[in-house]
Design a protein around this motif. Structure first.
Motif, mmCIF file in Angstrom:
data_model
loop_
_atom_site.group_PDB
_atom_site.id
_atom_site.type_symbol
_atom_site.label_atom_id
_atom_site.label_comp_id
_atom_site.label_asym_id
_atom_site.label_seq_id
_atom_site.Cartn_x
_atom_site.Cartn_y
_atom_site.Cartn_z
ATOM 1 N N ARG A 113 -8.010 -3.605 -4.156
ATOM 2 C CA ARG A 113 -8.022 -2.437 -3.249
ATOM 3 C C ARG A 113 -8.657 -2.772 -1.908
ATOM 4 O O ARG A 113 -8.399 -2.108 -0.902
ATOM 5 N N ASP A 114 -9.484 -3.808 -1.888
ATOM 6 C CA ASP A 114 -10.160 -4.203 -0.654
ATOM 7 C C ASP A 114 -9.265 -5.037 0.255
ATOM 8 O O ASP A 114 -9.635 -5.318 1.397
ATOM 9 N N LEU A 115 -8.081 -5.450 -0.269
ATOM 10 C CA LEU A 115 -7.181 -6.311 0.505
ATOM 11 C C LEU A 115 -6.041 -5.500 1.108
ATOM 12 O O LEU A 115 -5.457 -4.644 0.432
ATOM 13 N N PRO A 116 -5.675 -5.779 2.366
ATOM 14 C CA PRO A 116 -4.486 -5.150 2.942
ATOM 15 C C PRO A 116 -3.228 -5.828 2.419
ATOM 16 O O PRO A 116 -3.297 -6.911 1.829
ATOM 17 N N PRO A 117 -2.059 -5.219 2.625
ATOM 18 C CA PRO A 117 -0.813 -5.855 2.170
ATOM 19 C C PRO A 117 -0.585 -7.194 2.848
ATOM 20 O O PRO A 117 -1.024 -7.436 3.978
ATOM 21 N N ARG A 146 1.335 -2.537 -3.970
ATOM 22 C CA ARG A 146 1.050 -2.791 -2.554
ATOM 23 C C ARG A 146 1.394 -4.226 -2.165
ATOM 24 O O ARG A 146 1.714 -4.509 -1.009
ATOM 25 N N PHE A 147 1.340 -5.138 -3.147
ATOM 26 C CA PHE A 147 1.539 -6.566 -2.855
ATOM 27 C C PHE A 147 2.896 -7.085 -3.335
ATOM 28 O O PHE A 147 3.117 -8.292 -3.348
ATOM 29 N N GLU A 148 3.795 -6.183 -3.708
ATOM 30 C CA GLU A 148 5.108 -6.603 -4.218
ATOM 31 C C GLU A 148 6.208 -5.989 -3.347
ATOM 32 O O GLU A 148 7.012 -5.166 -3.799
ATOM 33 N N ALA A 149 6.229 -6.416 -2.104
ATOM 34 C CA ALA A 149 7.185 -5.869 -1.150
ATOM 35 C C ALA A 149 8.602 -6.303 -1.479
ATOM 36 O O ALA A 149 8.850 -7.451 -1.845
ATOM 37 N N GLY A 150 9.556 -5.366 -1.327
ATOM 38 C CA GLY A 150 10.962 -5.690 -1.528
ATOM 39 C C GLY A 150 11.311 -5.864 -2.993
ATOM 40 O O GLY A 150 10.557 -5.501 -3.890
#
Length: 417
Positions: free
Chosen positions: A255-259, A283-287
């Motif tokens: 949660r502390d990390l941006p995408p 949040r980290f699995e774009a597309g």
């Protein structure tokens, strides 16, 4: 790395028969595959799972409401649950699917360069690495050195790959912001004292990431017992497919990390003026994620669990002891790394022979080993060599494979020594 479970007997011949590729020959010889540290072969269960998913139940995940999308989404999320169980994560939401281990390291590195607040890496901040790291856990941190002015501090290792915890403790200063170290060397097979290193890092208020791309294959891993903030694995070394990896992160750390990447799925709401982001792991699995590959990885980890992770480790330990005993009889072979409890990853040289020639001659005897710097050039410099040969054993290897390697090394020495 023991999980305390009873160790079942492993029927290695039966296990080997589950890997179709191992039934083929190589130059008229029975194939002996000793390159699993680079990429492991795949059992029929993984091949069938991915084939069936492609043939009968494929669609994109999460956003569809029709039957195929629902089935594929369920299989994809079941794989996430399997990974969480394999690592003893606190929740499946702490498991991020990536395109591989390298992608996972880059995700964390990039996020730390852009996170803002107290976790952002700024000029003069220090990152601790070890000399045993694979390049995939070195180069992303060099990006922060080049682009943010971070300082890389290097932890030395013993000749066998072991870590001095007091030397590790001495590297910390009030500018230390992150630690990224291997849980197991891909060259020396030495296991890092992960729990103790985590405790030291946390005493200094510093988060720690472990490269588990090797350790995850060779014995039970419990991320909650280690208490690490991040842990990385890659599918193709776990008897699964390439193109998929895993980033475990404690929920508060994620949660502390941006995408890392922008696109579909990783958003909450998009307008012409603003964007808000989904919760981890999405949040980290774009597309479109590696759908089939994640399903295949889930099948591989289930397969390992069915065989018994502790049983696999016990079998590999016997192979390690056998090959080290036989190599000790060859006065023309130099072995690198004899740490207690090491994995069956054997780096070596042959007197009078370049590692590339060793590999080429062994290949003609049907034995596949790797040769080169193994994406670990700082470690090669530490060992004062430019390259080594490496024989790495997996669940499907037998004591006959050890004998084939020894026979091939005699032939190599006879030709080149």
């Amino acid at each position: 790395m023991s999980d305390g479970a009873p160790i079942n007997t492993l029927d290695v011949d039966a296990v080997k028969s589950e890997f179709p590729i191992l039934s083929r020959d190589a130059y008229g010889k029975q194939l002996v595959y000793l390159d699993s540290a680079a990429s492991a072969q795949k059992p029929q269960a993984v091949i069938d799972t991915m084939k069936n998913a492609m043939e009968y139940s494929y669609a994109n995940v999460h956003r569809g409401l029709h039957l195929l999308s629902n089935e594929t989404t369920a299989a994809y999320e079941e794989a996430r649950q399997t990974v969480a169980q394999f690592l003893n994560a606190g929740s499946p939401d702490e498991i991020v699917f990536t395109s591989g281990g390298t992608d996972a390291f880059n995700l964390v590195s990039y996020a730390l360069s852009a996170s803002g607040g107290g976790s952002e890496i700024r000029e003069g901040d220090e990152i601790i690495l070890s000399l045993a790291e694979h390049h995939s856990n070195i180069v992303p941190w060099h990006f922060l050195r080049e682009r943010k002015g971070a300082v890389l501090k290097w932890l030395d290792i013993s000749d066998d790959g072991e870590i001095d915890l007091e030397a590790f403790r001495a590297l910390f200063t009030d500018r230390t912001k992150f630690v990224a170290v291997s849980h197991m060397s891909n060259v020396l097979g030495a296991l890092t004292p992960a729990k103790e290193m985590t405790r030291i890092a946390h005493e200094h208020g510093v988060k720690i990431l472990f490269d588990g791309c090797q350790a995850g294959v060779h014995g039970p891993v419990d991320v909650r017992a280690i208490d690490c903030d991040f842990y990385v694995m890659t599918g193709h070394k776990l008897y699964g497919p390439s193109g998929v990896g895993v980033l475990y992160g404690k929920m508060e750390a994620l949660r502390d990390l941006p995408p890392f990447k922008g696109g579909g799925e990783m958003i909450d709401m998009v307008t012409t003026d603003n964007v808000t982001y989904n919760e981890p792991p999405h949040r980290f699995e774009a597309g479109t994620p590696p759908i089939l590959e994640a399903i295949g990885l889930g099948a591989a980890l289930k397969w390992m669990q069915e065989k018994g992770v502790a049983a696999i480790a016990a079998h590999e330990a016997r192979l390690r002891d056998h090959v080290l005993e036989e190599l000790a009889k060859l006065n023309f072979v130099r072995v690198f790394g004899r740490a207690a409890g090491k994995a069956p990853i054997i780096a070596f040289t042959v007197e009078g022979a370049h590692p590339h020639d060793i590999s080429a001659i062994l290949d003609r005897t049907g034995v596949a080993v790797r040769a080169g710097h193994h994406c670990a050039q700082p470690l090669m410099k530490r060992l004062d060599v430019s390259a080594t040969a490496r024989a790495s054993f997996g669940v499907y290897n037998t004591h006959d494979d050890v004998e084939a390697l020894i026979k091939g090394l005699h032939k190599t020495h006879d030709m080149l020594g």
